[in-house]
Design a protein around this motif. Structure first.
Motif, short mmCIF file in Angstrom:
data_model
loop_
_atom_site.label_atom_id
_atom_site.label_comp_id
_atom_site.label_asym_id
_atom_site.label_seq_id
_atom_site.Cartn_x
_atom_site.Cartn_y
_atom_site.Cartn_z
N LEU A 180 -40.07 79.29 39.61
CA LEU A 180 -39.32 79.24 40.27
C LEU A 180 -37.61 79.84 40.83
CD1 LEU A 180 -39.78 74.93 40.00
CD2 LEU A 180 -41.21 76.58 41.35
N LEU A 189 -39.72 76.24 49.14
CA LEU A 189 -38.44 77.34 47.44
C LEU A 189 -38.61 78.60 48.62
CD1 LEU A 189 -38.93 76.42 43.73
CD2 LEU A 189 -37.65 75.39 45.76
N SER A 240 -44.46 74.58 45.33
CA SER A 240 -43.27 74.21 45.11
C SER A 240 -42.65 76.22 45.96
CB SER A 240 -42.77 74.26 44.43
OG SER A 240 -43.11 73.31 43.68
N VAL A 279 -46.39 75.37 40.60
CA VAL A 279 -45.59 76.23 40.89
C VAL A 279 -46.23 76.33 42.40
CG1 VAL A 279 -45.45 78.71 41.14
CG2 VAL A 279 -45.03 77.33 38.82
N ALA A 307 -34.69 72.16 38.65
CA ALA A 307 -36.06 72.43 39.35
C ALA A 307 -36.74 70.99 38.90
CB ALA A 307 -35.73 72.70 37.94
N VAL A 337 -42.77 76.72 35.30
CA VAL A 337 -42.10 75.99 36.28
C VAL A 337 -40.49 76.63 35.96
CG1 VAL A 337 -43.36 74.38 37.06
CG2 VAL A 337 -41.81 74.23 35.54
#
Length: 168
Positions: free
Chosen positions: A49, A93, A89, A86, A36, A45
């Motif tokens: 994530l 991701l 990402s 978030v 992370a 997160v």
């Protein structure tokens, strides 16, 4: 500040059998660790994530362990604020998860000498329905690690209508 252009170019984790980026580590026992890069300061997160990675990799969310990444250029921006961790990402991701899934499917297809299009990822395994064969991600980790990492923009993302983790 600065941000690295690509999240797939990073140092490989020495102890992982398969690490297509600094963010994802897949071990021979099938366990996945997400590094992370954003600190947890109330945005969730450490929950969100790994859900993103699990969705695109086709692994159960519960099987992803989260570790806080150390300060390193490989992770790009590592700050938090403005409830942006978030959302900023999400797409990168997803692409990293899709890169990992694509490489694992390619490794299985090469093992079976079949077209990758005949294979699919599901619950931490690659399946070849025409021959009823399957291999776990852990079993494929070493072979996938030998493959060239594809450009993150070239991989196919899951259609949101097929999500099993996100939005549930």
């Amino acid at each position: 500040g600065f941000m690295l252009a690509s999240w797939t170019r990073a140092e490989e984790a020495a102890d992982a059998a398969f690490s297509p980026s600094a963010f994802i580590r897949l071990y021979p026992d099938g366990k996945v660790t997400l590094m992370a890069h954003k600190p947890e300061i109330g945005q969730g997160v450490k929950t969100s994530l790994p859900m993103i990675i699990a969705e695109e990799m086709e692994i159960p969310w519960e099987s992803v362990t989260v570790e806080q990444a150390s300060i390193d250029r490989a992770y790009g921006g590592q700050s938090a604020g403005g409830s942006w961790s978030v959302p900023s990402s999400y797409d990168p991701l997803r692409r990293l998860g899709a890169v990992a899934r694509t490489m694992l499917v390619s490794a299985a297809a090469a093992e079976w000498k079949v077209p990758a299009e005949e294979c699919r990822a599901e619950a931490g395994e690659v399946l070849h329905p025409p021959s009823d064969r399957k291999l776990s991600y852990g079993a494929l980790a070493a072979a996938a690690a030998k493959l060239a990492v594809p450009d993150e923009k070239s991989v196919t993302l899951k259609d949101p209508k097929d999500f099993k983790v996100l939005g549930k």
